[in-house]
Design a protein around this motif. Structure first.
Motif, short mmCIF file in Angstrom:
data_model
loop_
_atom_site.label_atom_id
_atom_site.label_comp_id
_atom_site.label_asym_id
_atom_site.label_seq_id
_atom_site.Cartn_x
_atom_site.Cartn_y
_atom_site.Cartn_z
N PRO A 1 -25.58 -14.13 -5.99
CA PRO A 1 -24.23 -14.15 -5.40
C PRO A 1 -23.31 -15.06 -6.19
O PRO A 1 -23.73 -16.06 -6.76
CB PRO A 1 -24.47 -14.69 -3.99
N ALA A 2 -22.02 -14.70 -6.23
CA ALA A 2 -21.03 -15.50 -6.93
C ALA A 2 -20.80 -16.80 -6.17
O ALA A 2 -20.79 -16.83 -4.95
CB ALA A 2 -19.73 -14.73 -7.05
N SER A 3 -20.62 -17.87 -6.91
CA SER A 3 -20.38 -19.17 -6.31
C SER A 3 -19.00 -19.21 -5.69
O SER A 3 -18.04 -18.68 -6.24
CB SER A 3 -20.51 -20.27 -7.37
N SER A 4 -18.87 -19.85 -4.54
CA SER A 4 -17.56 -19.96 -3.90
C SER A 4 -16.84 -21.23 -4.34
O SER A 4 -15.73 -21.48 -3.92
CB SER A 4 -17.73 -19.95 -2.38
N ALA A 5 -17.48 -22.04 -5.17
CA ALA A 5 -16.85 -23.25 -5.67
C ALA A 5 -16.91 -23.25 -7.19
O ALA A 5 -17.92 -22.86 -7.77
CB ALA A 5 -17.57 -24.49 -5.13
N PHE A 6 -15.82 -23.67 -7.80
CA PHE A 6 -15.79 -23.75 -9.25
C PHE A 6 -14.77 -24.78 -9.66
O PHE A 6 -13.89 -25.12 -8.89
CB PHE A 6 -15.52 -22.39 -9.90
N ARG A 7 -14.89 -25.29 -10.87
CA ARG A 7 -14.00 -26.34 -11.38
C ARG A 7 -13.28 -25.82 -12.61
O ARG A 7 -13.86 -25.12 -13.43
CB ARG A 7 -14.82 -27.57 -11.75
N ARG B 1 -10.03 -15.50 -11.55
CA ARG B 1 -11.44 -15.56 -11.12
C ARG B 1 -11.70 -14.60 -9.97
O ARG B 1 -12.73 -13.92 -9.94
CB ARG B 1 -11.77 -17.00 -10.71
N MET B 2 -10.78 -14.50 -9.03
CA MET B 2 -10.95 -13.59 -7.90
C MET B 2 -10.94 -12.13 -8.38
O MET B 2 -11.74 -11.33 -7.91
CB MET B 2 -9.85 -13.82 -6.86
N ARG B 3 -10.04 -11.80 -9.31
CA ARG B 3 -10.01 -10.43 -9.85
C ARG B 3 -11.31 -10.10 -10.56
O ARG B 3 -11.83 -9.00 -10.43
CB ARG B 3 -8.82 -10.25 -10.80
N GLU B 4 -11.85 -11.07 -11.31
CA GLU B 4 -13.12 -10.86 -12.00
C GLU B 4 -14.25 -10.61 -11.00
O GLU B 4 -15.08 -9.73 -11.19
CB GLU B 4 -13.46 -12.06 -12.88
N GLN B 5 -14.27 -11.39 -9.93
CA GLN B 5 -15.31 -11.22 -8.91
C GLN B 5 -15.16 -9.90 -8.19
O GLN B 5 -16.15 -9.23 -7.89
CB GLN B 5 -15.30 -12.39 -7.93
N GLN B 6 -13.92 -9.49 -7.92
CA GLN B 6 -13.69 -8.20 -7.26
C GLN B 6 -14.11 -7.05 -8.16
O GLN B 6 -14.64 -6.05 -7.68
CB GLN B 6 -12.23 -8.06 -6.85
N ALA B 7 -13.89 -7.18 -9.45
CA ALA B 7 -14.27 -6.13 -10.39
C ALA B 7 -15.79 -6.01 -10.48
O ALA B 7 -16.31 -4.94 -10.75
CB ALA B 7 -13.68 -6.42 -11.77
N GLN B 8 -16.51 -7.10 -10.23
CA GLN B 8 -17.97 -7.09 -10.29
C GLN B 8 -18.60 -6.62 -9.00
O GLN B 8 -19.77 -6.28 -8.98
CB GLN B 8 -18.49 -8.49 -10.63
N GLN B 9 -17.86 -6.55 -7.91
CA GLN B 9 -18.43 -6.16 -6.63
C GLN B 9 -19.06 -4.77 -6.64
O GLN B 9 -20.16 -4.61 -6.15
CB GLN B 9 -17.40 -6.27 -5.51
N PRO B 10 -18.42 -3.73 -7.19
CA PRO B 10 -19.09 -2.43 -7.22
C PRO B 10 -20.40 -2.48 -7.99
O PRO B 10 -21.38 -1.87 -7.60
CB PRO B 10 -18.07 -1.52 -7.91
N ALA B 11 -20.44 -3.26 -9.07
CA ALA B 11 -21.67 -3.41 -9.84
C ALA B 11 -22.72 -4.14 -9.01
O ALA B 11 -23.91 -3.86 -9.11
CB ALA B 11 -21.40 -4.15 -11.14
N ALA B 12 -22.31 -5.06 -8.18
CA ALA B 12 -23.25 -5.80 -7.34
C ALA B 12 -23.89 -4.88 -6.31
O ALA B 12 -25.04 -5.08 -5.93
CB ALA B 12 -22.55 -6.96 -6.66
N VAL B 13 -23.16 -3.89 -5.84
CA VAL B 13 -23.72 -2.94 -4.87
C VAL B 13 -24.80 -2.11 -5.55
O VAL B 13 -25.85 -1.83 -4.98
CB VAL B 13 -22.60 -2.03 -4.29
N GLU B 14 -24.58 -1.72 -6.81
CA GLU B 14 -25.54 -0.92 -7.55
C GLU B 14 -26.75 -1.75 -7.97
O GLU B 14 -27.85 -1.23 -8.07
CB GLU B 14 -24.88 -0.33 -8.79
N ALA B 15 -26.54 -3.03 -8.22
CA ALA B 15 -27.63 -3.90 -8.66
C ALA B 15 -27.74 -5.09 -7.71
O ALA B 15 -27.24 -6.16 -7.98
CB ALA B 15 -27.36 -4.38 -10.09
#
Length: 92
Positions: free
Chosen positions: A84-90, A65-79
């Protein structure tokens, strides 16, 4: 949802096995930075591999999950309109 006591720990102070039972003394870090006992997790030795494998599986899911969120960070800067990604998940 659990009905039993809830313990927070950020470490393990001690672990031992006596008469087929693993006893883990859980630790919390105090304000002074030193760990103190927070409780004890007691697991039948025959069940310890199941508990450890469940924790290892959780860790793998969190890392993924952390790798997925890190991979999306550059896209988040562009868009910046992306929520924001949730900091809690089950995990199930």
């Amino acid at each position: 949802m659990t009905t039993g006591p809830t313990l927070f720990c950020d470490g393990i102070l001690d672990a031992s096995v006596t008469f087929g039972v693993a006893r883990l003394t859980l630790a919390q870090t105090g304000a002074d930075g030193k760990p103190f006992p927070a409780g004890q997790l007691i697991v039948p030795l025959v069940q310890l591999p199941t508990v450890v494998n469940a924790l290892a599986g959780l860790l793998k899911q969190v890392e993924t999950r952390m790798r997925e969120q890190q991979a999306q960070q550059p896209a988040a800067v562009e868009a910046p309109a992306a929520p924001p990604a949730s900091s809690a998940f089950r995990f199930g």
